[in-house]
Design a protein around this motif. Structure first.
Motif, short mmCIF file in Angstrom:
data_model
loop_
_atom_site.label_atom_id
_atom_site.label_comp_id
_atom_site.label_asym_id
_atom_site.label_seq_id
_atom_site.Cartn_x
_atom_site.Cartn_y
_atom_site.Cartn_z
N MET A 41 0.67 -1.11 -0.14
CA MET A 41 0.06 0.03 -0.06
C MET A 41 0.95 1.00 0.16
N ALA A 42 2.17 1.22 0.05
CA ALA A 42 2.91 2.25 0.05
C ALA A 42 2.86 3.19 -1.08
N VAL A 43 2.87 2.63 -2.33
CA VAL A 43 2.98 3.28 -3.68
C VAL A 43 1.17 3.94 -3.51
N PRO A 44 0.14 3.34 -3.55
CA PRO A 44 -0.98 3.93 -3.68
C PRO A 44 -1.23 5.02 -2.54
N LEU A 45 -0.74 4.96 -1.40
CA LEU A 45 -0.74 5.99 -0.33
C LEU A 45 -0.21 7.22 -0.88
N LEU A 46 1.10 7.13 -1.38
CA LEU A 46 1.91 8.30 -2.02
C LEU A 46 1.07 8.94 -3.14
N VAL A 47 0.49 8.12 -3.83
CA VAL A 47 -0.22 8.64 -5.07
C VAL A 47 -1.36 9.30 -4.51
N SER A 48 -2.14 8.97 -3.43
CA SER A 48 -3.16 9.61 -2.80
C SER A 48 -2.77 10.76 -2.21
N LEU A 49 -1.84 10.87 -1.24
CA LEU A 49 -1.17 11.97 -0.76
C LEU A 49 -0.96 13.22 -1.91
#
Length: 330
Positions: free
Chosen positions: A126-134
């Motif tokens: 989930m690290a990449v989706p969370l970064l994209v979300s931010l």
């Protein structure tokens, strides 16, 4: 024939109101189901919060957009065929666009929640989706800022076009990423099991993961980059459609009919069965090939003990001891 700003505003208002009516019907059914679940003590806090947030925000956006359009047509310059929707930095424009950003962010958060559930809250995944979300949140704030400082007439100013395009691109990327992660998780778990690997069910999963929402985002990106006023239509259309899509997902999840949850539940059961079967086979094989851990029947064990005791009690001395003892007698 390309739409001008007036025609696009009229069509966008009509389509927005039409799909807003459909959303109200779906939202009513969703509200009844969520209430029934809570009354039965089986409510889900996050699903309820998502539904209520979307309901409030979508109502504000759709009603605000309709009121702005009605006011613009009421005071239109009929002789010149021009309507005035107000500047980008007007209070009503800022209100509906801020709400639009909030609707998008709530929908993105729900997608991340669903993906995290499927991957069992794996931080590595989930690290990449969370970064994209931010990054998406930051681009949304940037877009609102560009609207607030713009003082010219409506059109396609570079700062606004770039900021809203970045916002929609990140939204589409996040949606595609979450959908892909869910599909990959199910396909990887389904590999080698007895479960049905129907391609149709995978397609159903992708549709359930808000692909229509992604499609509208792509249409917005295309119309923005081509500087077409049709972007008004897709922007106003995206809000009620977002509500329809995510309310439908909440309904399916609440009823236990979500294809994603069904696959994960079935695959987990299948893998547990396989693990238990493998463990049982390993134990049986170990017992056969390792005599040192064999457990004998109770009666056989007693027989061996009894035989050992009898042999020990009847032990006969060697013959030379008997001869020595005989010669020593008087």
């Amino acid at each position: 024939m390309a739409l001008d700003g007036n025609d696009a505003a009229l069509v966008s208002s009509f389509t927005s109101i039409f799909f807003y009516g459909i959303y109200l019907s779906v939202a009513f059914h969703c509200s009844k189901l969520v209430y029934a679940m809570h009354k039965a003590g089986r409510g889900h806090t996050y699903l309820t919060a998502t539904h209520m947030s979307l309901f409030v925000l979508i109502n504000v956006r759709c009603i605000g957009s309709a009121a702005r359009a009605i006011n613009a047509w009421q005071y239109a310059n009929v002789s010149r065929g021009i309507i005035n929707l107000g500047g980008y930095s007007s209070p009503m424009s800022l209100l509906v666009n801020i709400v639009y950003v909030l609707v998008t962010l709530v929908a993105d958060a729900f997608l991340i929640y669903r993906t995290s559930t499927v991957w069992h809250n794996s931080l590595k995944i989930m690290a990449v989706p969370l970064l994209v979300s931010l990054t998406d949140v930051a681009s949304g704030i940037w877009w609102i800022y560009c609207l607030s400082v713009f003082s010219g007439i409506r059109g396609f100013p570079t700062d606004i076009v770039v900021s809203v395009t970045v916002f929609r691109v990140l939204t589409a990327v996040l949606n595609l990423m979450c959908t892909g992660l869910i599909a990959y998780r199910i396909l990887s778990l389904n590999k080698g099991t007895r479960l049905d690997g129907s391609f149709t069910r995978v397609i159903t999963l992708i549709v359930e993961s808000a692909s229509i929402y992604t499609l509208i985002s792509l249409c917005q990106i295309i119309t923005l980059t081509s500087k077409s006023f049709s972007v008004y239509i897709f922007t106003d259309l995206s809000v009620p459609v977002t509500g329809i899509v995510f309310s439908s997902i909440i309904i399916r999840v609440s009823q236990g009919r979500s294809l994603c949850d069904e696959y994960i539940s079935n695959v987990s059961t299948e893998l547990q069965w396989r693990a238990a079967s493998t463990e049982h086979t390993a134990i049986s094989f170990d017992n056969v090939t390792r005599p040192d851990i064999l457990v004998l029947p109770h009666s056989s064990h007693e027989t061996m003990q009894s035989s050992h005791s009898t042999t020990k009690a009847k032990r006969v001395p060697p013959p030379f001891l008997d001869r020595a003892a005989t010669s020593a007698d008087p």
